[in-house]
Every structure is written in C-alpha cells, then in structure tokens.
Design a protein around this motif. Structure first.
Motif, PDB file in Angstrom:
ATOM      1  N   TYR B  36       0.843  -1.185   0.000  1.00  0.00           N
ATOM      2  CA  TYR B  36       0.000   0.000   0.000  1.00  0.00           C
ATOM      3  C   TYR B  36       0.884   1.242   0.000  1.00  0.00           C
ATOM      4  N   VAL B  37       0.350   2.340  -0.524  1.00  0.00           N
ATOM      5  CA  VAL B  37       1.045   3.614  -0.491  1.00  0.00           C
ATOM      6  C   VAL B  37       0.168   4.616   0.265  1.00  0.00           C
ATOM      7  N   GLN B  38       0.832   5.466   1.030  1.00  0.00           N
ATOM      8  CA  GLN B  38       0.116   6.499   1.769  1.00  0.00           C
ATOM      9  C   GLN B  38       0.763   7.855   1.494  1.00  0.00           C
ATOM     10  N   TYR B  39       0.006   8.740   0.886  1.00  0.00           N
ATOM     11  CA  TYR B  39       0.472  10.110   0.671  1.00  0.00           C
ATOM     12  C   TYR B  39       0.117  10.937   1.892  1.00  0.00           C
ATOM     13  N   PRO B  40       0.792  12.058   2.128  1.00  0.00           N
ATOM     14  CA  PRO B  40       0.542  12.863   3.323  1.00  0.00           C
ATOM     15  C   PRO B  40      -0.933  13.182   3.519  1.00  0.00           C
ATOM     16  N   ASN B  41      -1.386  12.985   4.751  1.00  0.00           N
ATOM     17  CA  ASN B  41      -2.773  13.282   5.133  1.00  0.00           C
ATOM     18  C   ASN B  41      -3.808  12.499   4.328  1.00  0.00           C
ATOM     19  N   GLN B  42      -3.402  11.341   3.868  1.00  0.00           N
ATOM     20  CA  GLN B  42      -4.322  10.510   3.102  1.00  0.00           C
ATOM     21  C   GLN B  42      -4.429   9.124   3.730  1.00  0.00           C
ATOM     22  N   GLY B  43      -5.424   8.369   3.264  1.00  0.00           N
ATOM     23  CA  GLY B  43      -5.521   6.979   3.674  1.00  0.00           C
ATOM     24  C   GLY B  43      -4.564   6.132   2.848  1.00  0.00           C
ATOM     25  N   LEU B  46      -4.082   0.790  -2.412  1.00  0.00           N
ATOM     26  CA  LEU B  46      -3.462  -0.472  -2.800  1.00  0.00           C
ATOM     27  C   LEU B  46      -2.641  -0.291  -4.069  1.00  0.00           C
ATOM     28  N   LEU B  47      -1.369  -0.702  -3.996  1.00  0.00           N
ATOM     29  CA  LEU B  47      -0.501  -0.681  -5.173  1.00  0.00           C
ATOM     30  C   LEU B  47      -0.601  -1.993  -5.945  1.00  0.00           C
ATOM     31  N   LEU B  48      -0.510  -3.093  -5.215  1.00  0.00           N
ATOM     32  CA  LEU B  48      -0.578  -4.415  -5.821  1.00  0.00           C
ATOM     33  C   LEU B  48      -0.764  -5.462  -4.740  1.00  0.00           C
ATOM     34  N   LYS B  49      -1.114  -6.673  -5.181  1.00  0.00           N
ATOM     35  CA  LYS B  49      -1.310  -7.759  -4.226  1.00  0.00           C
ATOM     36  C   LYS B  49      -0.942  -9.082  -4.874  1.00  0.00           C
ATOM     37  N   TYR B  50      -0.500 -10.007  -4.037  1.00  0.00           N
ATOM     38  CA  TYR B  50      -0.244 -11.371  -4.464  1.00  0.00           C
ATOM     39  C   TYR B  50      -1.191 -12.295  -3.706  1.00  0.00           C
ATOM     40  N   LEU B  51      -2.004 -13.013  -4.471  1.00  0.00           N
ATOM     41  CA  LEU B  51      -2.902 -13.999  -3.858  1.00  0.00           C
ATOM     42  C   LEU B  51      -2.454 -15.407  -4.208  1.00  0.00           C
ATOM     43  N   SER B  52      -2.130 -15.626  -5.478  1.00  0.00           N
ATOM     44  CA  SER B  52      -1.667 -16.922  -5.949  1.00  0.00           C
ATOM     45  C   SER B  52      -1.204 -16.744  -7.395  1.00  0.00           C
ATOM     46  N   GLY B  53      -0.685 -17.816  -7.970  1.00  0.00           N
ATOM     47  CA  GLY B  53      -0.314 -17.759  -9.377  1.00  0.00           C
ATOM     48  C   GLY B  53       1.070 -17.195  -9.599  1.00  0.00           C
ATOM     49  N   SER B  54       1.209 -16.412 -10.636  1.00  0.00           N
ATOM     50  CA  SER B  54       2.507 -15.861 -11.005  1.00  0.00           C
ATOM     51  C   SER B  54       3.121 -15.090  -9.857  1.00  0.00           C
ATOM     52  N   THR B  55       4.405 -15.331  -9.618  1.00  0.00           N
ATOM     53  CA  THR B  55       5.074 -14.691  -8.483  1.00  0.00           C
ATOM     54  C   THR B  55       5.443 -13.243  -8.769  1.00  0.00           C
ATOM     55  N   LEU B  56       5.405 -12.841 -10.025  1.00  0.00           N
ATOM     56  CA  LEU B  56       5.676 -11.444 -10.373  1.00  0.00           C
ATOM     57  C   LEU B  56       4.334 -10.733 -10.547  1.00  0.00           C
ATOM     58  N   VAL B  57       4.140  -9.743  -9.720  1.00  0.00           N
ATOM     59  CA  VAL B  57       2.865  -9.043  -9.719  1.00  0.00           C
ATOM     60  C   VAL B  57       3.082  -7.597 -10.163  1.00  0.00           C
ATOM     61  N   LYS B  58       2.266  -7.160 -11.097  1.00  0.00           N
ATOM     62  CA  LYS B  58       2.363  -5.770 -11.555  1.00  0.00           C
ATOM     63  C   LYS B  58       1.218  -4.966 -10.962  1.00  0.00           C
ATOM     64  N   GLY B  59       1.542  -3.746 -10.540  1.00  0.00           N
ATOM     65  CA  GLY B  59       0.525  -2.910  -9.921  1.00  0.00           C
ATOM     66  C   GLY B  59       0.358  -1.588 -10.630  1.00  0.00           C
ATOM     67  N   ILE B  60      -0.198  -0.644  -9.909  1.00  0.00           N
ATOM     68  CA  ILE B  60      -0.433   0.667 -10.492  1.00  0.00           C
ATOM     69  C   ILE B  60       0.830   1.518 -10.425  1.00  0.00           C
ATOM     70  N   ASP B  85       6.240   9.994  -6.647  1.00  0.00           N
ATOM     71  CA  ASP B  85       6.269   8.715  -5.914  1.00  0.00           C
ATOM     72  C   ASP B  85       6.671   8.902  -4.457  1.00  0.00           C
ATOM     73  N   THR B  86       7.075  10.106  -4.093  1.00  0.00           N
ATOM     74  CA  THR B  86       7.429  10.386  -2.700  1.00  0.00           C
ATOM     75  C   THR B  86       6.225  10.136  -1.806  1.00  0.00           C
ATOM     76  N   ALA B  87       6.372   9.192  -0.890  1.00  0.00           N
ATOM     77  CA  ALA B  87       5.251   8.771  -0.040  1.00  0.00           C
ATOM     78  C   ALA B  87       5.765   7.713   0.938  1.00  0.00           C
ATOM     79  N   GLY B 107       6.583   0.406   7.587  1.00  0.00           N
ATOM     80  CA  GLY B 107       6.585   1.416   6.532  1.00  0.00           C
ATOM     81  C   GLY B 107       7.975   1.828   6.088  1.00  0.00           C
ATOM     82  N   THR B 108       8.066   2.236   4.832  1.00  0.00           N
ATOM     83  CA  THR B 108       9.300   2.785   4.266  1.00  0.00           C
ATOM     84  C   THR B 108       8.966   4.114   3.622  1.00  0.00           C
ATOM     85  N   ARG B 109       9.698   5.140   4.053  1.00  0.00           N
ATOM     86  CA  ARG B 109       9.488   6.464   3.497  1.00  0.00           C
ATOM     87  C   ARG B 109      10.364   6.602   2.254  1.00  0.00           C
TER      88      ARG B 109
END
Lengths: 114, 114
Positions: B36-43, B46-60, B85-87, B107-109
């Motif tokens: 997940y990504v969080q911008y200042p003062n925001q909720g 979701l960037l991406l998720k892995y549920l099953s299948g291919s181990t390489l997942v592409k997101g937004i 992308d600063t977040a 988290g990672t800034r």
C-alpha cells in the motif's frame, strides 16, 4: 462512485472523555475494518465487521469497541481516553469477507488526546 | 504469529533512478501479500497484491513486486521513479484463513529528489 468516508477528519479530546468515530463504506461493501496508525506502533488492526457481526478483533483493550449497522456503516468508540490513544484511525471497506476483493481505505480520523 | 519486516525506514533516491523497497514476512501458513502507499494526510491506496499464481505481480503507477516463498520476501520495485512517488509505503500480509485482518510492516518512506 463515492469512496470510504470517515467523519470527523480531525478531533481533539481530553483525557478521560470518550469518542465515537464514523465510517461509511463504499456502497455495496459489507465488510468494514478499523486500524490505528501511530508513529511508534505503525498500523495495527483493531477489528473487522461483516454484516453487523464482529468477525475479527485485534489486541486492544476493552475501551475500544465498535459496531456495524444494517446499512454497513460502522462506528468505533473509545472510552476513557488516554494520551496514547492519539492516532490516525483508518477504516477500510471491502465487498466480501475475502482477500479476492480489494480493501479500500478512507482518509482517516486524526484523534488528538490532550 | 505473522509478522512483516520492512528493514528500510527511509529510502532516498534521485528522480528516474530505480528503486527497491524490501519486505520480509513470517507466517506458518499460506499468506496473501500486499503493498500500500500512503500520501501525506491521506488513507492507504493499494498498489498491488499477491494472492496466488505468477510470483511477479504488476501494480499501479509502474510498480511491481516479486513473491519469493523460499526467502519469504515480497520486495517492491520500480525501474524509474518520479517526484510524485514520494510517499510512505507499507507492506502487509494476511493469512489465507483470516483474510480480512492485515498485518502491516512499519513502513518505508520513499523520498525522491530532483
């Protein structure tokens, strides 16, 4: 389509008081989860409701409680506020009780206890 | 018990450089993984998720992540970052049988400099 709406956005309360936060999920979403975000502890799961039933609960004292209404709107209540309850409280909604559906987060309620 | 470790609290990088944000998890059962990504003062978004299948997942926003079961890692990568992308970036895990409870890393800034 409207997103997850949390009210109020900001709140200042005094130690010992109680507070109620509100979360309106995305239309059609039946699952609502609550998280507490603090600089020291990060994001911690509070509880999750699905169809008015609490399905999951995090490791928080009994002062933290919640409920969900028939229209899926949810409230969380914190009684006897402590300074350490100052945090950003985030609500997330999803369509079903499954991770195949994305959880959408609101902007949060910033609670400051003085 | 599940846990998520994001070793880097801050990652500074110049614009157009590649970036990798590291995430390791521990769990005794099958998991679902999220960034997940969080911008200042925001909720959280979701960037991406892995549920099953291919181990390489592409997101937004050009992000991708690779699930490595043997190393219990789910590192996030972007080949060329932008100032926007600063977040704060959060890695999260959910057990397959406890799907609506997310356990977040600290988290990672990501700070992108011109």
């Amino acid at each position: 389509k409207a997103g997850v709406t949390q009210t109020p956005r900001y709140l200042i309360k005094t130690r010992g008081q109680q507070v109620t936060l509100s979360c309106s999920p995305i239309s059609g979403h039946r699952s609502v989860s609550w998280y507490q975000q603090t600089p020291g502890q990060g994001l911690q799961f509070l509880f999750e409701y699905f169809s008015e039933t609490q399905r999951n609960k995090g490791n928080f004292p009994g002062r933290f409680s919640g409920r969900q209404f028939s229209n899926s709107r949810s409230e969380m209540n914190v009684s006897t506020l402590e300074l350490g309850d100052s945090a950003l409280y985030l609500c997330a909604s999803s369509r079903e009780f499954t991770m195949n559906t994305e959880a959408f987060f609101g902007q949060g309620t910033r609670l400051t206890v003085v | 018990a599940q846990s998520v470790t994001q070793l880097d609290s801050q990652v500074p990088v110049f614009e157009e450089a590649p970036v990798e944000l590291r995430c390791n998890y521990s769990s005794s059962v099958s998991v679902y993984l999220f960034w997940y990504v969080q911008y200042p003062n925001q909720g959280l978004q979701l960037l991406l998720k892995y549920l099953s299948g291919s181990t390489l997942v592409k997101g937004i926003n050009g992000f991708e992540a690779e699930f490595n079961k043997s190393q219990t890692s789910f590192h996030l990568r972007k080949p060329s970052v932008h100032i926007s992308d600063t977040a704060e970036y959060f890695c999260a895990v959910s057990e397959s049988g406890n799907t609506d409870k997310l356990i977040f890393g600290t988290g990672t800034r990501l700070q992108v400099f011109p």
